[in-house]
Design an enzyme around this catalytic site. Structure first.
Site, PDB file in Angstrom:
ATOM      1  CE  LYS A   1      50.138  28.793  35.940  1.00 19.23           C
ATOM      2  NZ  LYS A   1      50.826  28.794  37.277  1.00 19.23           N
TER       3      LYS A   1
ATOM      4  CE1 TYR B   1      47.922  33.281  35.564  1.00 15.78           C
ATOM      5  CE2 TYR B   1      50.052  32.899  36.581  1.00 15.78           C
ATOM      6  CZ  TYR B   1      48.699  32.643  36.513  1.00 15.78           C
ATOM      7  OH  TYR B   1      48.127  31.750  37.378  1.00 15.78           O
TER       8      TYR B   1
HETATM    9  P1  NAD Z   1      51.107  22.794  46.077  1.00 21.87           P
HETATM   10  O1  NAD Z   1      52.465  22.194  46.252  1.00 21.87           O
HETATM   11  O2  NAD Z   1      50.563  23.578  47.219  1.00 21.87           O
HETATM   12  O3  NAD Z   1      50.061  21.668  45.694  1.00 21.87           O
HETATM   13  C1  NAD Z   1      50.404  20.539  44.953  1.00 21.87           C
HETATM   14  C2  NAD Z   1      49.714  19.328  45.524  1.00 21.87           C
HETATM   15  O4  NAD Z   1      50.139  18.178  44.791  1.00 21.87           O
HETATM   16  C3  NAD Z   1      50.074  19.062  46.997  1.00 21.87           C
HETATM   17  O5  NAD Z   1      48.911  18.756  47.717  1.00 21.87           O
HETATM   18  C4  NAD Z   1      50.984  17.836  46.924  1.00 21.87           C
HETATM   19  O6  NAD Z   1      50.876  17.001  48.065  1.00 21.87           O
HETATM   20  C5  NAD Z   1      50.420  17.114  45.702  1.00 21.87           C
HETATM   21  N1  NAD Z   1      51.357  16.148  45.126  1.00 21.87           N
HETATM   22  C6  NAD Z   1      51.007  14.905  44.769  1.00 21.87           C
HETATM   23  N2  NAD Z   1      52.060  14.233  44.303  1.00 21.87           N
HETATM   24  C7  NAD Z   1      53.115  15.062  44.386  1.00 21.87           C
HETATM   25  C8  NAD Z   1      54.486  14.930  44.062  1.00 21.87           C
HETATM   26  N3  NAD Z   1      54.994  13.806  43.537  1.00 21.87           N
HETATM   27  N4  NAD Z   1      55.277  15.990  44.278  1.00 21.87           N
HETATM   28  C9  NAD Z   1      54.800  17.154  44.761  1.00 21.87           C
HETATM   29  N5  NAD Z   1      53.482  17.339  45.093  1.00 21.87           N
HETATM   30  C10 NAD Z   1      52.656  16.299  44.907  1.00 21.87           C
HETATM   31  O7  NAD Z   1      51.187  23.689  44.760  1.00 21.87           O
HETATM   32  P2  NAD Z   1      50.103  24.727  44.220  1.00 21.87           P
HETATM   33  O8  NAD Z   1      50.673  26.089  44.324  1.00 21.87           O
HETATM   34  O9  NAD Z   1      48.783  24.472  44.822  1.00 21.87           O
HETATM   35  O10 NAD Z   1      50.103  24.371  42.644  1.00 21.87           O
HETATM   36  C11 NAD Z   1      49.406  23.261  42.120  1.00 21.87           C
HETATM   37  C12 NAD Z   1      49.036  23.530  40.658  1.00 21.87           C
HETATM   38  O11 NAD Z   1      48.193  24.662  40.595  1.00 21.87           O
HETATM   39  C13 NAD Z   1      50.217  23.853  39.728  1.00 21.87           C
HETATM   40  O12 NAD Z   1      49.954  23.380  38.432  1.00 21.87           O
HETATM   41  C14 NAD Z   1      50.244  25.372  39.719  1.00 21.87           C
HETATM   42  O13 NAD Z   1      50.849  25.927  38.564  1.00 21.87           O
HETATM   43  C15 NAD Z   1      48.754  25.653  39.762  1.00 21.87           C
HETATM   44  N6  NAD Z   1      48.452  26.980  40.317  1.00 21.87           N
HETATM   45  C16 NAD Z   1      47.611  27.760  39.620  1.00 21.87           C
HETATM   46  C17 NAD Z   1      47.295  29.013  40.087  1.00 21.87           C
HETATM   47  C18 NAD Z   1      46.343  29.869  39.312  1.00 21.87           C
HETATM   48  O14 NAD Z   1      46.184  31.031  39.670  1.00 21.87           O
HETATM   49  N7  NAD Z   1      45.676  29.339  38.303  1.00 21.87           N
HETATM   50  C19 NAD Z   1      47.852  29.479  41.283  1.00 21.87           C
HETATM   51  C20 NAD Z   1      48.695  28.633  41.992  1.00 21.87           C
HETATM   52  C21 NAD Z   1      48.991  27.384  41.502  1.00 21.87           C
END
Ligand code: NAD
Length: 385
Positions: free
Chosen positions: A147, A236
């Site tokens: 999401k 949420y």
């Molecule tokens: P994050 O930045 O830690 O992870 C994102 C990943 O994408 C990184 O490994 C990054 O290297 C990669 N990536 C690849 N191409 C990229 C680009 N062009 N720019 C930026 N990053 C790039 O973020 P996160 O917090 O892990 O979030 C990732 C996803 O998960 C999002 O959609 C977020 O909304 C979702 N999320 C969901 C929950 C949940 O509880 N369901 C919690 C946190 C995050």
């Protein structure tokens, strides 16, 4: 059992078998044969689980999702996709993923040739969800997507269409809809335990820290995040109002405030307050913010009682309180594993060729409503949906 655990067990048992055979001769080795059969059986069982390729090894993927595959009955990690080969190799060793199953964003499309991968799980910033969902569907894979589903309703439509055309399932990872306290709250409301539902309040907030936390860097960039607090965490509140009522809103109003002098809020919004009017007359008053200390709660008010979940949408330690004119009580519910439940649900839908409980259409509904909320905030007027 996940690949690492089954490999550890295999090595443990193989080591014991070899040592015992040396000590006791060929007869003992024959007597130990059933152990090896058991190990093979366990390895086979793991192979029979639905294989997931995890795309994006960021904070959420590495801290929450990868560690929880070991608690899944039907899902296993089959492949990893990352822009960082070192990180991918390290995590592959930790989770027992074969080196041949490591991919980059460049050779992502060759996943189509890997029969071990059934599902592509997209854990990238939202601005990349549509591109990778479409490419995964074109590679003949089912898709589990984080999401918010995507930046715009048009992108969501493209994702739905690509999966439909490929004959593959598309599920949006709304983990709260697989979490026991939330499921219990829904069940109590449906049974009428609160009487007739009248209103809901829901609040989600935290301090976004793009200079301190790399996972927050994309959250303040409109192109990657689609929007601000509403897209990321206000969703949420919105999704909860929908699953608690079991209805779709017919009208929204909204107000937004972002301090443009704060570099975090040059491109995306900070505080947003929105209301949802449901057909039954329930009014939901929801907020989200990127400049406050953590809050993840909601309260549903009926004409007989209210139900409070605080936190409501955390990773663990949920707390429910129900109150009425006789006082308050705290039902003793068991904390569950929402991450494993969500992954197993996707795996079962793939196996049984069933539409997931939270399909692409569910993600699209929220994105359409989010667009209506932004419009209402911009115009300062209610927007019919
Ligand atoms: P994050 O930045 O830690 O992870 C994102 C990943 O994408 C990184 O490994 C990054 O290297 C990669 N990536 C690849 N191409 C990229 C680009 N062009 N720019 C930026 N990053 C790039 O973020 P996160 O917090 O892990 O979030 C990732 C996803 O998960 C999002 O959609 C977020 O909304 C979702 N999320 C969901 C929950 C949940 O509880 N369901 C919690 C946190 C995050």
């Amino acid at each position: 059992m996940d690949a690492t655990e089954s490999r550890r067990q295999f090595l443990r048992q193989a080591g014991l078998s070899a040592a015992a055979a040396v000590l006791a001769g060929p007869a003992a080795a024959t007597a130990l044969a059933p152990l090896t059969t058991t190990t093979r059986f366990m390895q086979d069982a793991n192979q029979k689980k639905v294989g997931f390729a995890i795309v994006g090894l960021g904070k959420y993927a590495t801290e929450q999702m990868l560690p929880n595959f070991k608690n899944c009955q039907h899902a296993r990690i089959a492949a990893l996709v990352s822009g960082s080969p070192d990180k991918a190799r390290r995590l592959a060793a930790e989770y027992g993923v074969e080196p041949k199953n490591l991919y980059s964003y460049q050779n992502f499309d060759t996943l189509k040739d890997n029969p071990e991968v059934d599902v592509v799980y997209i854990v990238l910033p939202p601005g990349l969800h549509a591109e990778y969902t479409v490419r995964a569907a074109q590679a003949g894979k089912h898709v589990l997507c984080e999401k918010p589903m995507a930046n715009t309703p048009e992108e969501c439509q493209r994702m739905i269409e690509a999966c439909r055309k490929a004959g593959k399932q598309l599920m949006i990872a709304y983990r709260a809809q697989y979490e026991p306290f939330n499921l219990d709250a829904i069940a109590r409301i449906r049974k009428g335990e609160l009487g007739k539902l009248r209103m809901i309040t829901a609040d989600h907030g935290r301090q976004v820290q793009p200079t301190k936390d790399p996972a927050d860097a994309w959250r303040v960039q409109k192109k990657l995040a689609g929007g601000g607090s509403l897209m990321d965490i206000g969703i949420y509140s919105l999704n909860a109002a929908r699953y608690l009522t079991g209805e779709e809103p017919v009208e929204v109003t909204a107000q937004e405030h972002s301090d443009k002098a704060d570099p975090r809020f040059r491109e995306v919004e900070d505080v947003i307050h929105f209301t949802l009017r449901f057909p039954s007359g329930v009014l939901a008053s929801c907020t989200s913010a990127y400049s406050i200390e953590g809050v993840k709660r909601y309260r549903a008010f009926g004409d007989k009682a209210w139900l409070d979940l605080d936190p409501a949408t955390d990773y663990n330690r949920h707390r429910m309180i129900i109150g009425d004119q006789d006082g308050e009580r705290q039902p003793q519910l068991k904390e569950g594993n929402q991450f494993a439940a969500e992954l197993d649900h996707m795996a079962e839908c793939v196996r049984q060729n069933q539409t997931p409980k939270t399909p692409g259409e569910e993600g699209l509904r929220d994105i359409k409503l989010i667009m209506a909320i932004y419009e209402a905030a911009r115009k300062g007027k209610p927007v019919k949906v």
